[in-house]
Design a protein around this motif. Structure first.
Motif, PDB file in Angstrom:
ATOM      1  N   HIS A  12      12.221   5.275  45.104  1.00 29.10           N
ATOM      2  CA  HIS A  12      13.648   5.369  44.808  1.00 29.10           C
ATOM      3  C   HIS A  12      14.183   6.768  45.128  1.00 29.10           C
ATOM      4  O   HIS A  12      15.266   6.910  45.701  1.00 29.10           O
ATOM      5  N   SER A  13      13.426   7.775  44.761  1.00 18.93           N
ATOM      6  CA  SER A  13      13.857   9.143  45.032  1.00 18.93           C
ATOM      7  C   SER A  13      13.902   9.425  46.531  1.00 18.93           C
ATOM      8  O   SER A  13      14.822  10.094  47.015  1.00 18.93           O
ATOM      9  N   ALA A  14      12.938   8.920  47.264  1.00 15.27           N
ATOM     10  CA  ALA A  14      12.918   9.107  48.718  1.00 15.27           C
ATOM     11  C   ALA A  14      14.109   8.403  49.365  1.00 15.27           C
ATOM     12  O   ALA A  14      14.735   8.945  50.285  1.00 15.27           O
ATOM     13  N   MET A  15      14.447   7.226  48.878  1.00 18.77           N
ATOM     14  CA  MET A  15      15.588   6.493  49.434  1.00 18.77           C
ATOM     15  C   MET A  15      16.892   7.242  49.159  1.00 18.77           C
ATOM     16  O   MET A  15      17.752   7.347  50.044  1.00 18.77           O
ATOM     17  N   ARG A  16      17.063   7.779  47.953  1.00 19.96           N
ATOM     18  CA  ARG A  16      18.265   8.563  47.644  1.00 19.96           C
ATOM     19  C   ARG A  16      18.330   9.821  48.508  1.00 19.96           C
ATOM     20  O   ARG A  16      19.402  10.213  48.969  1.00 19.96           O
ATOM     21  N   PHE A  17      17.186  10.450  48.741  1.00 19.65           N
ATOM     22  CA  PHE A  17      17.131  11.640  49.586  1.00 19.65           C
ATOM     23  C   PHE A  17      17.591  11.313  51.010  1.00 19.65           C
ATOM     24  O   PHE A  17      18.418  12.018  51.592  1.00 19.65           O
ATOM     25  N   LYS A  22      21.976  11.173  55.311  1.00 23.80           N
ATOM     26  CA  LYS A  22      22.816  10.423  56.236  1.00 23.80           C
ATOM     27  C   LYS A  22      24.302  10.629  55.953  1.00 23.80           C
ATOM     28  O   LYS A  22      25.136  10.413  56.829  1.00 23.80           O
ATOM     29  N   LEU A  23      24.651  11.047  54.760  1.00 29.68           N
ATOM     30  CA  LEU A  23      26.054  11.311  54.430  1.00 29.68           C
ATOM     31  C   LEU A  23      26.659  12.392  55.320  1.00 29.68           C
ATOM     32  O   LEU A  23      27.865  12.399  55.563  1.00 29.68           O
ATOM     33  N   ALA A  24      25.844  13.296  55.801  1.00 30.84           N
ATOM     34  CA  ALA A  24      26.335  14.405  56.623  1.00 30.84           C
ATOM     35  C   ALA A  24      26.953  13.915  57.932  1.00 30.84           C
ATOM     36  O   ALA A  24      27.836  14.571  58.480  1.00 30.84           O
ATOM     37  N   GLN A  30      35.081   7.004  57.499  1.00 30.61           N
ATOM     38  CA  GLN A  30      33.966   6.301  56.862  1.00 30.61           C
ATOM     39  C   GLN A  30      33.831   6.711  55.392  1.00 30.61           C
ATOM     40  O   GLN A  30      33.538   5.873  54.541  1.00 30.61           O
ATOM     41  N   LEU A  31      34.046   7.988  55.109  1.00 27.37           N
ATOM     42  CA  LEU A  31      34.011   8.440  53.721  1.00 27.37           C
ATOM     43  C   LEU A  31      35.111   7.761  52.912  1.00 27.37           C
ATOM     44  O   LEU A  31      34.878   7.341  51.765  1.00 27.37           O
ATOM     45  N   ARG A  40      32.950  15.418  46.997  1.00 26.48           N
ATOM     46  CA  ARG A  40      31.801  14.646  46.502  1.00 26.48           C
ATOM     47  C   ARG A  40      30.700  14.624  47.558  1.00 26.48           C
ATOM     48  O   ARG A  40      29.518  14.706  47.231  1.00 26.48           O
ATOM     49  N   GLN A  41      31.083  14.539  48.833  1.00 23.64           N
ATOM     50  CA  GLN A  41      30.113  14.566  49.914  1.00 23.64           C
ATOM     51  C   GLN A  41      29.342  15.891  49.887  1.00 23.64           C
ATOM     52  O   GLN A  41      28.121  15.902  50.005  1.00 23.64           O
ATOM     53  N   LYS A  42      30.061  16.980  49.696  1.00 21.19           N
ATOM     54  CA  LYS A  42      29.410  18.290  49.649  1.00 21.19           C
ATOM     55  C   LYS A  42      28.449  18.383  48.463  1.00 21.19           C
ATOM     56  O   LYS A  42      27.369  18.952  48.579  1.00 21.19           O
ATOM     57  N   MET A  43      28.837  17.822  47.327  1.00 21.17           N
ATOM     58  CA  MET A  43      27.971  17.831  46.150  1.00 21.17           C
ATOM     59  C   MET A  43      26.690  17.034  46.411  1.00 21.17           C
ATOM     60  O   MET A  43      25.591  17.462  46.042  1.00 21.17           O
ATOM     61  N   GLU A  44      26.837  15.877  47.034  1.00 26.24           N
ATOM     62  CA  GLU A  44      25.671  15.045  47.342  1.00 26.24           C
ATOM     63  C   GLU A  44      24.771  15.723  48.378  1.00 26.24           C
ATOM     64  O   GLU A  44      23.551  15.677  48.260  1.00 26.24           O
ATOM     65  N   LEU A  45      25.369  16.354  49.375  1.00 29.41           N
ATOM     66  CA  LEU A  45      24.571  17.038  50.392  1.00 29.41           C
ATOM     67  C   LEU A  45      23.809  18.223  49.804  1.00 29.41           C
ATOM     68  O   LEU A  45      22.723  18.558  50.275  1.00 29.41           O
ATOM     69  N   ALA A  46      24.375  18.847  48.793  1.00 28.23           N
ATOM     70  CA  ALA A  46      23.676  19.956  48.133  1.00 28.23           C
ATOM     71  C   ALA A  46      22.409  19.470  47.429  1.00 28.23           C
ATOM     72  O   ALA A  46      21.461  20.231  47.246  1.00 28.23           O
TER      73      ALA A  46
END
Length: 63
Positions: A12-17, A22-24, A30-31, A40-46
């Motif tokens: 699960h952690s690998a899939m979230r990673f 891919k969000l980048a 698309q966002l 939120r994209q920047k927060m997730e990419l961090a």
């Protein structure tokens, strides 16, 4: 049983990673389609780092 739980947690952690990485590559349109803002994209990419991966694993174990 503990080993199986650990493997599921790692998957699960690998899939979230991977998803965060891919969000980048998503465009602004698309966002907007998925309801995500640039902030939120920047927060997730961090969180798409080794540190974020470990934090994600530890959060799973706290549940």
């Amino acid at each position: 049983m503990l080993v199986v739980s650990l493997m599921v947690c790692l998957q699960h952690s690998a899939m979230r990673f991977k998803t965060r990485k891919k969000l980048a590559s998503l465009s602004a349109q698309q966002l907007a389609d998925i309801g995500m803002t640039k902030e939120r994209q920047k927060m997730e990419l961090a969180q798409a780092s080794v540190k974020g991966f470990v934090v994600d694993l530890l959060a799973f174990f706290k549940k």
